[in-house]
Design a protein around this motif. Sequence first.
Motif, short mmCIF file in Angstrom:
data_model
loop_
_atom_site.label_atom_id
_atom_site.label_comp_id
_atom_site.label_asym_id
_atom_site.label_seq_id
_atom_site.Cartn_x
_atom_site.Cartn_y
_atom_site.Cartn_z
N LYS A 242 62.62 45.85 66.93
CA LYS A 242 63.15 45.19 65.75
C LYS A 242 63.73 46.20 64.76
O LYS A 242 64.83 46.02 64.23
N ILE A 243 62.99 47.28 64.52
CA ILE A 243 63.45 48.29 63.57
C ILE A 243 64.69 48.99 64.08
O ILE A 243 65.67 49.18 63.35
N LEU A 244 64.68 49.37 65.36
CA LEU A 244 65.83 50.08 65.94
C LEU A 244 67.07 49.19 65.97
O LEU A 244 68.18 49.67 65.68
N ARG A 245 66.89 47.93 66.30
CA ARG A 245 68.03 47.02 66.37
C ARG A 245 68.69 46.86 65.00
O ARG A 245 69.92 46.96 64.87
N ARG A 246 67.89 46.67 63.97
CA ARG A 246 68.44 46.43 62.63
C ARG A 246 69.05 47.71 62.04
O ARG A 246 70.13 47.67 61.45
N SER A 247 68.36 48.83 62.20
CA SER A 247 68.88 50.08 61.63
C SER A 247 70.13 50.54 62.37
O SER A 247 71.09 51.02 61.75
N THR A 248 70.16 50.37 63.70
CA THR A 248 71.35 50.75 64.47
C THR A 248 72.54 49.90 64.08
O THR A 248 73.66 50.39 63.94
N HIS A 249 72.31 48.62 63.88
CA HIS A 249 73.38 47.70 63.47
C HIS A 249 74.00 48.16 62.15
O HIS A 249 75.22 48.16 61.99
N THR A 250 73.15 48.58 61.21
CA THR A 250 73.65 49.04 59.91
C THR A 250 74.38 50.37 60.05
O THR A 250 75.45 50.57 59.45
N LEU A 251 73.84 51.29 60.85
CA LEU A 251 74.48 52.58 61.04
C LEU A 251 75.85 52.45 61.72
O LEU A 251 76.74 53.27 61.51
N LEU A 252 76.01 51.39 62.53
CA LEU A 252 77.29 51.15 63.20
C LEU A 252 78.24 50.32 62.33
O LEU A 252 79.24 49.80 62.82
N GLU A 253 77.91 50.19 61.03
CA GLU A 253 78.73 49.43 60.08
C GLU A 253 78.84 47.96 60.48
O GLU A 253 79.89 47.32 60.27
N GLY A 254 77.79 47.42 61.06
CA GLY A 254 77.80 46.02 61.44
C GLY A 254 77.76 45.10 60.23
O GLY A 254 77.38 45.51 59.12
N THR A 255 78.16 43.86 60.43
CA THR A 255 78.12 42.87 59.35
C THR A 255 76.66 42.61 58.94
O THR A 255 75.82 42.33 59.80
N PRO A 256 76.32 42.73 57.66
CA PRO A 256 74.94 42.52 57.22
C PRO A 256 74.41 41.15 57.60
O PRO A 256 75.18 40.17 57.67
N GLU A 257 73.11 41.08 57.86
CA GLU A 257 72.48 39.81 58.21
C GLU A 257 72.69 38.79 57.09
O GLU A 257 72.59 39.12 55.91
N GLY A 258 72.97 37.56 57.47
CA GLY A 258 73.15 36.50 56.50
C GLY A 258 74.57 36.39 55.97
O GLY A 258 74.87 35.48 55.19
N VAL A 259 75.45 37.30 56.37
CA VAL A 259 76.84 37.26 55.92
C VAL A 259 77.70 36.71 57.06
O VAL A 259 77.73 37.28 58.15
N ASP A 260 78.38 35.60 56.82
CA ASP A 260 79.22 34.96 57.83
C ASP A 260 80.69 35.22 57.50
O ASP A 260 81.23 34.68 56.53
N VAL A 261 81.34 36.06 58.29
CA VAL A 261 82.73 36.45 58.04
C VAL A 261 83.66 35.24 58.09
O VAL A 261 84.58 35.11 57.27
N ASP A 262 83.43 34.34 59.03
CA ASP A 262 84.29 33.16 59.15
C ASP A 262 84.20 32.27 57.91
O ASP A 262 85.20 31.71 57.46
N LYS A 263 82.99 32.14 57.36
CA LYS A 263 82.82 31.32 56.16
C LYS A 263 83.49 31.97 54.96
O LYS A 263 84.06 31.27 54.10
N ILE A 264 83.42 33.30 54.89
CA ILE A 264 84.09 34.01 53.79
C ILE A 264 85.59 33.79 53.87
O ILE A 264 86.26 33.47 52.88
N ARG A 265 86.14 33.95 55.08
CA ARG A 265 87.58 33.76 55.27
C ARG A 265 88.00 32.32 54.88
O ARG A 265 88.98 32.12 54.17
#
Length: 343
Positions: free
Chosen positions: A238-261
């Motif tokens: 869990k920790i590795l998945r979330r931290s790696t996602h952030t380090l790879l500039e992934g979209t933050p949890e709870g943020v929906d790009v399609d809804k923003i658009r």
Amino acid sequence: MGHSTSGHDHAAHDHHHDHDHDHDHDHDHDHDHDHDHDHDHDHDHAPTVTADSARRVKFAMYLTAGFMLAEAIGGWVSGSLALLADAGHMFSDSFSLGLALFAFYMGGKAPDKRRTFGYQRFQVLAAFINGLTLLGIAVWIFIAAIERFTQPVDVLAGPMMVIAILGLLVNLVVFKILHGGDQENLNLRGALLHVMGDLLGSVAAIAASVVIMLTGWTPIDPLLSVLAAALILRAAWKILRRSTHTLLEGTPEGVDVDKIRAALEDIEGVVSVHDLHVWGLTPQDPLLSLHLVVRDDMSHQAMLQAAYACLQERFGINHATLQVEGEACLTGGDCQVTSTTHS
């Protein structure tokens, strides 16, 4: 909050903007946009780590490190792998809590010319290292348990139970301390997961000691250690998945790009949205940049205000860099561009 704007007439998709502010943002896009933004106001990317959370982590570290030594000695004397596994996990806890404290300190350092966003991302890097240590502990327990199955050893159930019960009490205190802190912070959550693993490890050691005292069946000790290792492995993932996602500039949890658009394109006067990027310094600090194409008869300043209000009120995004373009930009004619950052 402040924003700075400027309007320019340019040939289609050949824009250069120079804005003088406090720090530079360099955005490279697939079509020829070159933006140098220096803001004349400070963007406060201060860490969300509170002084209370830091105090909680420090106290928890002292308790964990203190009992870890006692548990390691008890595990060695009693011959219990379950206790040694829990001691190893508590060592990892002490390390991760110390790392979290260092990350809090680094995150509080002010931005400088080399790191214009400051050092807040260090917290994510610390969480990633934390996850790797958990992974290493789990692998060590698995290997040790397999050796115990093939080469059983005598276990002193009495001392094992006493130390395991004390460990359980210490872990309950540490869990209560950390649980009162900021649960959105990645390092604090990581430390809490460590302690939850310790709690389960202590329960496993108590159960193993009871079985050995009543039946003399020593394989229960490495068997329950494997169960504890599996739970530790889950926490590490869990920790590795979330931290790696952030380090790879992934979209933050709870943020929906399609809804923003969709929400931005629903604003009266907006023609389309492109070059939309959402990332985060930490999982709880989203950043956004995009290009907004609007009708030529619309005020760029009014469109910017509407877009920023939408991002803040509907999606909780407080730091965004927007470029507004006229419809002529899409057809190859002369177009007007306004670029601004809001924080």
